[in-house]
Design a protein around this motif. Structure first.
Motif, mmCIF file in Angstrom:
data_model
loop_
_atom_site.group_PDB
_atom_site.id
_atom_site.type_symbol
_atom_site.label_atom_id
_atom_site.label_comp_id
_atom_site.label_asym_id
_atom_site.label_seq_id
_atom_site.Cartn_x
_atom_site.Cartn_y
_atom_site.Cartn_z
ATOM 1 N N LYS A 1 45.749 39.474 44.267
ATOM 2 C CA LYS A 1 44.711 39.538 45.277
ATOM 3 C C LYS A 1 45.194 40.421 46.419
ATOM 4 O O LYS A 1 46.344 40.339 46.835
ATOM 5 C CB LYS A 1 44.336 38.151 45.773
ATOM 6 C CG LYS A 1 45.525 37.231 45.955
ATOM 7 C CD LYS A 1 45.071 35.788 46.057
ATOM 8 C CE LYS A 1 46.227 34.859 46.355
ATOM 9 N NZ LYS A 1 46.935 34.362 45.200
ATOM 10 N N VAL B 1 32.764 35.649 42.099
ATOM 11 C CA VAL B 1 33.998 35.060 41.581
ATOM 12 C C VAL B 1 33.737 34.251 40.306
ATOM 13 O O VAL B 1 34.502 34.296 39.350
ATOM 14 C CB VAL B 1 34.637 34.179 42.672
ATOM 15 C CG1 VAL B 1 35.535 33.144 42.088
ATOM 16 C CG2 VAL B 1 35.432 35.044 43.623
ATOM 17 N N ARG C 1 36.953 36.385 32.604
ATOM 18 C CA ARG C 1 38.387 36.125 32.457
ATOM 19 C C ARG C 1 38.628 35.150 31.296
ATOM 20 O O ARG C 1 39.532 35.328 30.486
ATOM 21 C CB ARG C 1 38.924 35.509 33.759
ATOM 22 C CG ARG C 1 40.367 35.027 33.685
ATOM 23 C CD ARG C 1 40.662 33.964 34.719
ATOM 24 N NE ARG C 1 39.981 32.694 34.389
ATOM 25 C CZ ARG C 1 39.920 31.638 35.194
ATOM 26 N NH1 ARG C 1 40.474 31.698 36.391
ATOM 27 N NH2 ARG C 1 39.296 30.535 34.837
ATOM 28 N N TYR D 1 40.079 33.378 47.577
ATOM 29 C CA TYR D 1 41.168 34.202 47.040
ATOM 30 C C TYR D 1 41.969 33.474 45.967
ATOM 31 O O TYR D 1 42.505 34.081 45.055
ATOM 32 C CB TYR D 1 42.096 34.664 48.169
ATOM 33 C CG TYR D 1 41.529 35.816 48.958
ATOM 34 C CD1 TYR D 1 41.465 37.096 48.404
ATOM 35 C CD2 TYR D 1 41.049 35.645 50.253
ATOM 36 C CE1 TYR D 1 40.949 38.166 49.115
ATOM 37 C CE2 TYR D 1 40.534 36.707 50.974
ATOM 38 C CZ TYR D 1 40.490 37.968 50.404
ATOM 39 O OH TYR D 1 39.976 39.015 51.105
ATOM 40 N N SER E 1 41.571 33.933 42.078
ATOM 41 C CA SER E 1 42.118 35.040 41.298
ATOM 42 C C SER E 1 43.260 34.491 40.463
ATOM 43 O O SER E 1 43.709 33.368 40.687
ATOM 44 C CB SER E 1 42.639 36.124 42.234
ATOM 45 O OG SER E 1 43.739 35.622 42.964
ATOM 46 N N LEU F 1 41.816 37.741 36.597
ATOM 47 C CA LEU F 1 40.796 38.085 37.592
ATOM 48 C C LEU F 1 41.537 38.565 38.838
ATOM 49 O O LEU F 1 42.317 37.824 39.435
ATOM 50 C CB LEU F 1 39.927 36.870 37.919
ATOM 51 C CG LEU F 1 38.963 37.032 39.095
ATOM 52 C CD1 LEU F 1 37.959 38.146 38.840
ATOM 53 C CD2 LEU F 1 38.203 35.734 39.364
ATOM 54 N N THR F 2 41.318 39.817 39.173
ATOM 55 C CA THR F 2 41.947 40.398 40.351
ATOM 56 C C THR F 2 40.897 40.480 41.442
ATOM 57 O O THR F 2 39.756 40.870 41.174
ATOM 58 C CB THR F 2 42.454 41.825 40.026
ATOM 59 O OG1 THR F 2 43.177 41.772 38.807
ATOM 60 C CG2 THR F 2 43.320 42.367 41.139
ATOM 61 N N ILE F 3 41.270 40.113 42.667
ATOM 62 C CA ILE F 3 40.296 40.151 43.760
ATOM 63 C C ILE F 3 40.743 41.140 44.825
ATOM 64 O O ILE F 3 41.891 41.106 45.286
ATOM 65 C CB ILE F 3 40.115 38.763 44.400
ATOM 66 C CG1 ILE F 3 39.510 37.795 43.389
ATOM 67 C CG2 ILE F 3 39.234 38.850 45.637
ATOM 68 C CD1 ILE F 3 39.225 36.419 43.938
#
Lengths: 593, 477
Positions: A230, A314, A321, A369, A372, A387-389
């Motif tokens: 993140k 998200v 994901r 956050y 992620s 999952l990248t934020i």
């Protein structure tokens, strides 16, 4: 289900009485027009409700109806390529039906109900098998570049009793029946629902060790973000935040990208939509919109829906994901969401924290956050997804000490600090190399070093040069550049080279916009080699003016324009030119010319 | 429309303070509905319900609460939100902040009644703006080009010539190769009478403008009415653009006065203040104004906005310019330094920016070399500015030959390229050629941001008709 009456209307907040039995975060329908709202607080029989649509025209006494369910996302085939608002209403479909303006009380399903999708059942499961949440039952090729995996929804497990044969199904048709025991059976459809405020479960969490390749050199080389990591991108207005985020969403090597425009400009959203349709994915050549999902809650749309747009994004990210994909979610901008929280909090007459933001600002940001991550998903077959934020922050007056920025910094792993003064000088992406950091450098170094032994060394050397440059510049401001000794002058030259010929990258140049990992590393390799050779030559008494005449300098200045696939050859060429030229300088072969 | 037969009315208020009126609630009043407040003298004012409760409701009175006697007023609830009459007959007319004529003419015959708050444009239905507007001002056309449907504010300071620049843009703006209907809607928000008058007169003289509709709230008009003026003006603009296919430019001056009114109202409502006393929702509030610009799929017209605001104490980080900059698509910043040097338009080249520029320029729109010339001029000017600072400390003598060329460039760039007459119109070719002339004082190998092909094609050295003027200027300077 609770049925109450409106007691008070104050902007997006309403108070209703007679709401016994409703729960916090329950969706309610407000007023004669059935506007969508969410309970955010309860006191006796009174419910405090934030309304996700314009409340003008509501009267005291109008009905408020509970629905008994939480605000949920519809997940299934048909989701990719769509533009949703914060309540997951399909904006393009609404546009076709209702015209150019968003009207109130529109209710349309997020996923089209009449479209038939070609379902192919998985060969790994058969009737009689034990299945659990996350187990893959089959596949729908949603777009040419995205295979939508149909999973058993989390929380459901038992024996597979029926599995539909290959064929065409709508999202509502049953494709499987699971015997959950106790004589109870549950049906599985192509579509499932998940409450957006609740993180989707996974089996185990893994360390983020693989870098997210973005094609933007300053990230990949200097401040890497790991898959499942993140990062925050704070920057004052005009620092190129949105362009950077669009670029990262476009080129990052992921299977699914989600772009959330939260309280930002409508024209920007339009631009993103159009360019994603036009541009093609560097690997597959297909339009980028075939692996992207957009959520648009522009600044003039209802404030309360900013929060839902972020959590909706998200949730969709976690869903993909769970299929075992690498997903990137970008939220532009989290500050607008924080401002929405502040507005609602003020109307609830809560005790304000810093600058009027609610005291729970930090914990709410953390909830976001923390979703992620790189995980082993539930169900079989076993797979890893991430999952990248990336969250944009818009600090007022570009002052990073304000509450949203400082609270965000507590939860993120990489800071990509945008600097207005760099942007004013048209240094893009305007990421300040002295303020930014990444905690993923050490963890992703191993991945890079498999192919490029010197990745970490090159990176650290480049940063050292830039750091030294900033110290020297202080001195230059006092005494002028000519007063510096030659080795320092050379360092300044090289620092300029790193800044202009490596860090600066045009988001609009057809070749420069995406720099492959190989090109990125080799570009920096050229510059550092140049520095080493030049320093050695200078050390042997060759005047700096000769070094500055090196024709290779102008070649280095234009190396960005070399195609990714041709770069290795050009690299060899330039490296040879550098070593030849400096060898000749040292041996005196060139001194007379 | 639902007809409301039962008239809702109260005959006294509970309290009156700072443009707010608290009244006992009557059944069925709606959030956001309009009220008519009648004073004992017979004068009537418009208000809006901003909070409805079971017992007490709050009304914001446009026109303020002066002369209000809480025991003998009449508050009548109209049952609908604030709407204004619109019609094509409004051309050439002058109205107050609520849309009432103040030019002595008759009331207009409405073609439609529209809600002043408009409805948010569906982002999926927006067309990305890409039609280049040629303003004839070199600095703007070359460095921060405007496109139709953009919102580009002027950040000015007290005493800087923002009005003259805006008036020049209106006089000279055209979209190349197109003869289309073009109108200006002007909203004066809390400006002096002279300023408002200057605008109306100069707009009337503009030949390309089919017509102008003005909404005037002068410095002496009620403060609270300032909340309504921009919305009324934009509602009219949207009517022209979406119903009648007209390209509309909306000029709003001065948005600082709007924000001040918002702060005043927020204080009266005893809200928790955000930065510097401005309400926490100011970003959202400003967005509901600025976002009403754009182009829409399937409609021919467009709404382009040019809000003008004066930065308090020339401070760009002040909440008003700061929040505006976060919403608008760039900004034209005026510089007191440039103004003191006697340059017109006195723009701060490095702080100014047009975010939509890239879509509006290039081959087929302006010229193929536009983007590169723009980038090169900015880069060279940045370098020149830096060297200026440096030479002030260490003296110009200690600079190298190359550095002195950059200093020369920066001077020429300001004096020859940026500086231009208030009635001088330069087309984009003239502007770009002038850019090349100025750039040609730099060594050719310094033009790193321009492709070799474009240098061969446009650099004065390679063109037959080299203008000698810059060369002469260089020697003189």
């Amino acid at each position: 289900m609770a049925r109450g009456k409106i007691l008070r209307v104050s902007g997006p907040l309403i108070v209703a009485e007679g709401m016994e039995g409703s729960m916090v975060y329950e969706v309610v329908l407000v007023g004669d027009e059935s506007l969508i709202g969410e309970v955010i607080g309860l006191q006796g029989d009174r419910a405090f409700i934030q309304v996700y649509e314009d409340t003008s025209g509501l009267r005291v006494g109008e009905p408020v109806e509970g629905t008994g369910s939480l605000l949920s996302a519809e997940l299934g085939p048909g989701i990719v390529g769509k533009v949703y608002d914060g309540l997951q209403r399909p904006l393009s479909v609404i546009g076709e039906i209702h015209g150019a303006f968003v009207s109130k009380g529109v209710k349309l399903p997020a996923l089209p109900r009449n479209v038939k999708w070609t379902f192919r059942k998985s060969l790994d499961v058969k009737v009689g098998d034990k299945v659990e949440g996350g187990s893959i039952l089959g596949y729908v090729q949603e777009t040419p570049i995205l295979l939508h995996k149909i999973m058993v929804p989390p929380g459901l497990s038992g024996v597979l009793k029926e599995l539909a044969p290959d064929g065409d199904y709508t999202v509502e048709e049953t494709i499987a029946v699971v015997d959950v025991g106790g004589g109870e059976e549950k049906e599985v459809r192509l579509m499932s629902k998940w409450p957006i405020r609740k993180p989707r479960p996974y089996k185990t969490r893994l360390e983020p060790v693989e870098p997210l390749i973005t094609g933007t050199r300053v990230l990949d080389m200097m401040f890497p973000v790991a898959k499942g990591g993140k990062a925050a991108v704070p920057g004052g207005f005009g620092s190129g935040k949105t362009v950077l985020l669009h670029t990262l969403t476009k080129w990052s090597r992921t299977q699914v990208n989600i772009f959330v425009g939260c309280g930002e400009r409508g024209n920007e959203m339009a631009d993103a939509l159009h360019s994603f349709r036009k541009l093609s994915d560097p690997e597959s050549g297909r339009p980028l919109s075939e692996k992207a999902i957009f959520i648009a809650n522009t600044s003039n749309m209802p404030v309360a829906a900013r929060e839902t747009s972020v959590f909706l994004g998200v949730t969709i990210g976690e869903y993909f994901r769970d299929m075992g994909y690498d997903v990137l979610m970008v939220a532009d901008s989290t500050s607008r969401w924080a401002e929405a929280m502040r507005e609602i909090s003020a109307r609830l007459e809560e005790m304000p924290g810093d600058e009027g933001f609610p005291a729970y600002l930090g914990s709410r940001l953390a909830e976001f956050y923390e979703r992620s991550g790189r995980v082993v998903t539930l169900g079989s077959p076993e797979r890893v997804g991430s999952l990248t934020i990336l969250g944009a922050v818009s600090p007022p007056g570009a002052d990073f000490s304000e509450p949203v920025t400082t609270n965000t910094l507590r939860y993120i792993g990489a800071l990509l600090a945008l600097d207005v003064s760099l942007a004013n000088r048209r240094h893009f992406p305007a990421i300040n190399w002295l303020l930014s950091y990444s905690q993923y450098v050490e963890t992703v170094a191993k991945w890079w070093e498999r192919d490029f032994r010197d990745w970490l060394k090159l990176r650290n050397e480049a940063l050292r040069i830039l750091q030294r440059e900033s110290e020297l510049m202080e001195l230059v401001r006092l005494v002028g550049p000519e007063a510096l000794p030659d080795p320092d002058k050379l360092l300044l030259d090289v620092a300029k080279m790193i800044r202009e010929d490596f860090l600066q990258q045009s988001a609009y140049h057809p070749i420069d916009a995406y720099s492959s990992p190989e090109k990125t590393v080799l570009m920096l390799d050229i510059i550092i080699r140049f520095y080493e050779e030049a320093a050695k030559t200078l050390n042997e008494g060759v005047p700096l003016s000769k070094i500055r005449e090196a024709p290779v300098i102008s070649r280095i200045a234009r190396m960005k324009e070399v195609r990714n696939e041709e770069f290795r050859k050009v690299h060899e060429d330039i490296v040879k030119e550098i070593s030849d030229y400096f060898r000749k300088l040292r041996t005196g072969e060139l001194s007379g010319s | 429309m639902v007809l409301n037969l039962s008239v809702k009315e109260v005959r006294r208020a509970l309290s009156a303070r700072g443009s707010l009126l608290l009244v006992k609630s009557v059944e069925g009043i709606r959030y956001g509905e309009v009220v008519e407040v009648t004073l004992p003298s017979g004068e009537s004012r418009v208000g809006q319900v901003i909070d409805v409760g079971k017992d007490v409701s709050v009304i914001q009175v446009f026109g303020g609460v002066s002369e209000v006697n809480v025991d003998s007023i009449k508050v009548r609830f109209k049952g609908e939100t604030l709407k204004i009459p619109v019609s094509l007959d409004m051309f050439g007319r002058i109205f107050d902040g609520l849309g009432n004529p103040i030019d002595g003419g008759p009331r207009i015959i409405p073609e439609d009644w529209l809600d002043v708050n408009g409805a948010p444009l569906n982002p999926a239905m927006r067309e990305p703006p890409s039609e280049f507007i040629e303003t004839g001002i070199s600095a703007i056309d070359a460095l921060f080009s405007i496109v139709r449907g953009q919102k580009l504010p002027i950040f000015s300071g007290a005493g800087l010539p923002h009005n003259r620049i805006a008036a020049q843009i209106v006089r000279q703006a055209t979209v190349r190769g197109k003869e289309e209907r073009f109108a200006v809607v002007f909203a004066a928000i809390g400006v002096t009478y002279e300023e408002a008058y200057f605008f109306i007169e100069s707009l009337k003289k503009a030949k390309n403008v089919e017509n102008v509709i003005s909404f005037i709230n002068t410095a002496s008009s009620p403060v609270i009415e300032r909340i309504a003026v921009p919305r009324v003006a934009l509602t009219t603009a949207e009517f022209l653009a979406w119903k009648h296919d007209i390209h509309v430019l909306v000029i709003m001056s001065d948005m600082t006065n709007y924000a001040e009114a918002l702060r005043e109202l927020s204080a009266a409502r005893e809200e928790v203040p955000g930065r510097r006393g401005y309400p926490g929702y100011m970003y959202t509030d400003l967005a509901t104004i600025y976002e009403r610009a754009g182009k829409v799929t399937g409609k021919k017209g467009s709404v382009t906005q040019m809000p003008i605001l004066t930065m308090p104490d020339d401070d760009i980080t002040h909440p008003i310019p700061d929040l505006t900059g976060y919403i608008t698509e760039g900004q034209i910043v005026l510089s007191r330094d440039m103004f003191r040097k006697g340059l017109y338009p006195p723009v701060d080249v490095l702080l100014s920016l047009s975010r939509l520029m890239k879509d509006g320029i290039g081959p087929g729109k302006t010229r193929e070399d536009h983007y590169q010339v723009f980038m090169q001029m900015i880069a060279a000017y940045t370098e020149g500015q830096y060297l200026r600072e440096l030479s002030a400390i260490i003296g110009a003598e200690s600079l190298s030959e190359r550095d002195r060329k950059y200093l020369n460039f920066a001077d020429l760039f300001e004096r020859r390229f940026i500086n231009q007459g208030e009635n001088e119109r330069r087309d984009i070719e003239t502007t770009l050629d002038l850019g090349w002339e100025v750039l040609s004082v730099l060594p050719e190998e310094e033009l790193k941001l321009i492709s070799v092909e474009n240098i061969r094609k446009y650099h004065p050295k390679y063109r037959s008709s080299v203008r000698a003027s810059v060369a002469a200027d260089t020697q003189a300077g």
